[in-house]
Design an enzyme around this catalytic site. Structure first.
Site, PDB file in Angstrom:
ATOM      1  N   THR A  95       6.602  41.066  16.021  1.00 55.31           N
ATOM      2  CA  THR A  95       7.226  42.382  15.825  1.00 55.31           C
ATOM      3  C   THR A  95       6.366  43.496  16.396  1.00 55.31           C
ATOM      4  OG1 THR A  95       8.444  41.678  13.858  1.00 55.31           O
ATOM      5  CG2 THR A  95       8.028  44.033  14.095  1.00 55.31           C
ATOM      6  N   SER A 128      16.421  42.923  18.823  1.00 50.62           N
ATOM      7  CA  SER A 128      15.507  42.650  17.718  1.00 50.62           C
ATOM      8  C   SER A 128      14.307  41.932  18.297  1.00 50.62           C
ATOM      9  CB  SER A 128      16.198  41.766  16.676  1.00 50.62           C
ATOM     10  OG  SER A 128      15.251  41.209  15.767  1.00 50.62           O
ATOM     11  N   THR A 129      13.195  41.983  17.568  1.00 48.30           N
ATOM     12  CA  THR A 129      12.081  41.131  17.969  1.00 48.30           C
ATOM     13  C   THR A 129      12.512  39.669  17.982  1.00 48.30           C
ATOM     14  OG1 THR A 129      10.498  42.678  16.993  1.00 48.30           O
ATOM     15  CG2 THR A 129       9.704  40.442  17.416  1.00 48.30           C
ATOM     16  N   ASN A 130      13.455  39.333  17.088  1.00 47.52           N
ATOM     17  CA  ASN A 130      13.941  37.947  16.987  1.00 47.52           C
ATOM     18  C   ASN A 130      14.432  37.397  18.314  1.00 47.52           C
ATOM     19  OD1 ASN A 130      15.456  37.810  13.645  1.00 47.52           O
ATOM     20  ND2 ASN A 130      13.390  38.312  14.293  1.00 47.52           N
ATOM     21  N   THR A 175      -8.932  -7.169  34.202  1.00 52.42           N
ATOM     22  CA  THR A 175      -8.157  -7.058  32.975  1.00 52.42           C
ATOM     23  C   THR A 175      -9.120  -7.326  31.832  1.00 52.42           C
ATOM     24  OG1 THR A 175      -7.509  -9.394  33.003  1.00 52.42           O
ATOM     25  CG2 THR A 175      -6.013  -7.825  34.060  1.00 52.42           C
ATOM     26  N   SER A 306     -29.904  15.067  36.790  1.00 59.65           N
ATOM     27  CA  SER A 306     -30.947  15.046  35.770  1.00 59.65           C
ATOM     28  C   SER A 306     -31.987  16.107  36.069  1.00 59.65           C
ATOM     29  CB  SER A 306     -31.616  13.669  35.719  1.00 59.65           C
ATOM     30  OG  SER A 306     -32.736  13.680  34.862  1.00 59.65           O
ATOM     31  N   SER A 307     -32.549  16.655  35.012  1.00 58.22           N
ATOM     32  CA  SER A 307     -33.623  17.636  35.178  1.00 58.22           C
ATOM     33  C   SER A 307     -34.985  16.966  35.234  1.00 58.22           C
ATOM     34  CB  SER A 307     -33.599  18.635  34.013  1.00 58.22           C
ATOM     35  OG  SER A 307     -33.811  17.939  32.778  1.00 58.22           O
ATOM     36  N   LYS A 312     -31.047  11.453  40.697  1.00 53.31           N
ATOM     37  CA  LYS A 312     -29.996  10.890  39.856  1.00 53.31           C
ATOM     38  C   LYS A 312     -28.709  11.706  40.028  1.00 53.31           C
ATOM     39  CE  LYS A 312     -29.256   9.206  35.113  1.00 53.31           C
ATOM     40  NZ  LYS A 312     -27.871   9.645  34.933  1.00 53.31           N
TER      41      LYS A 312
END
Length: 425
Positions: A95, A128-130, A175, A306-307, A312
């Site tokens: 509304t 209406s907002t509806n 599988t 990687s740090s 990597k």
């Protein structure tokens, strides 16, 4: 009416009391209406269509209707974007959102017409907002769905291209994570493209339901307060404005009470995310290694993995796709909860449905787009074990079983494993 005199680009704030109350009650910490330009545009389209229809039916004078249309045209052109500070998610079923538009359009239309234009009596006439909120909501979600649909379509093409690139390259299928038979990489990626196209069409089909709009329903779908012929005129005006062949909702009471089409859209979005995540997880698994894993696929090295471990490389793009799928599924659950929370003749949870669907669309677009550009486009099937693993396929044993029987062939398999000759196809 009172126009608040606060500094903006035009020197005025056009919204009024109801908008200010909403900002005070709900804040602006999350998305505001202004943060969703498509929603702003489509709500303005609804208000302009209503004004034109009301003018044709004699509800509004030509001068006031034209002033409202002119104000809406300015909004559509991107002006007054800061005039919609209300939270997207708020109480009251939208509304206050409707009143925010009514106040802004009325204030600007008053300036254009040189006479008072009232937010309720004029801008909100026959509405209406509806019915205005869900109509603007439907138009916006339909429009915004185009981005994820485009991104998913591009992802399917990327898989098709990769299938063509490795059309005859053989790989070992599995599988239950155990060796199975040999198939081609082309078949694998073509199946990916097929799956992505299927979920894309599922999302597209779900959103097309939104071409049926409830404008003219006014309160609870009764049409009270709107003159005869208004609904048909307004639907036609919106069709002309959007370029879509819109229709009025077949059952207006149903359209306001039951929002299951949005649950279908959220579910279709989650389905697309799940499918992407499964494919991403498969590629992540097949790229494992490069020494201690399967190492059949090499994913693009888009950043350091990687740090502390130099050189990597991690499968960060598949991991990104997988994580976004969790968030998309969470947002889809939000939509499901909100759709289920409708009570009697109205569902007032529409704002959070809009917000959650925006999250789904944003994440689908980012996921599919990044997956295609940063992963699928440049991945290679050149892992050191790709060709070695082909020899472990069960192809020869399947053919032998067809000729000699399952039990006899099982003994041959066991013998080959014992003697180390299994990898001879």
């Amino acid at each position: 009416m009172t126009v608040l005199q606060t500094e903006t680009s035009s020197g005025q704030v056009l919204y009024g009391k109801q908008s200010n109350l909403a900002v005070d009650n709900f804040g602006t910490a999350g998305r505001t209406v202004a943060d969703v330009p498509a929603f702003v545009r489509n709500y303005a389209l609804v208000k302009a269509a209503a004004a034109r229809s009301n003018a044709k039916l004699g509800v509004l004078t030509p001068d006031i209707a034209q002033a409202i249309e002119a104000a809406c045209a300015e909004i559509l052109a991107g002006r007054h974007a800061t005039q919609f500070p209300t939270a997207l998610v708020l109480g009251g079923g939208g509304t206050t959102t409707n009143m925010n538009f009514n106040e802004v359009i009325a204030a600007r239309a008053s300036q254009i017409a040189g006479e008072p234009v009232h937010p309720n009596d004029h801008v909100n006439a026959s509405q209406s907002t509806n019915d205005t909120y869900p109509t603007a909501m439907a138009l916006s979600i339909r429009e915004l769905s185009e981005k994820p649909l485009e991104a998913l379509t591009a992802l399917a093409r990327a898989f098709d291209d990769k299938a063509s690139e490795y059309d005859t390259t053989q790989r070992l299928g599995r599988t239950c994570l155990q060796d199975a038979v040999v198939l081609t990489v082309g078949q694998t990626h073509r199946s990916h493209a097929t799956a992505i196209r299927r979920v894309t069409e599922g999302l597209r089909a779900a959103t097309t339901e939104l071409d049926s709009v409830p404008i003219g329903a006014t309160v609870l779908g009764t049409g009270i307060g709107a003159p005869e012929g208004y609904r048909e005129l307004c639907v036609q005006e919106l069709s002309n404005a959007t370029g879509r062949q819109l229709t009025g909702s077949a059952d207006l009471v149903d359209a306001l009470a039951h929002l299951d089409p949005y649950a279908a859209i959220a579910s279709a979005g989650a389905r697309a995310a799940i499918t992407m995540a499964k494919i991403a997880a498969d590629l992540r698994f097949l790229s494992s290694g490069p020494v201690g894993g399967i190492s059949e696929v090499t994913l693009p090295a888009v950043q350091a993995g990687s740090s502390i471990m130099p050189g990597k490389i991690n499968p960060v793009i598949p991991e990104f796709v997988m994580q976004l799928s969790y968030r998309i599924r969470g947002a889809a659950h939000t939509v499901e909860c909100a759709v289920a929370a409708g009570e009697l003749e109205l569902n007032i949870m529409e704002p959070v449905i809009v917000d959650a669907l925006l999250n789904i669309f944003d994440d689908l677009t980012a996921s599919a787009g990044t997956f295609a550009r940063k992963c699928i486009q440049d991945l290679t099937w050149d892992g050191r074990r790709l060709h070695e693993n082909i020899n472990a396929g069960f192809d020869r044993w399947v053919l032998m079983a067809a000729e000699n029987g399952y039990d006899a062939t099982t003994q041959e398999v066991k013998k080959a494993r014992t003697t180390g000759t299994e990898a001879t196809r």
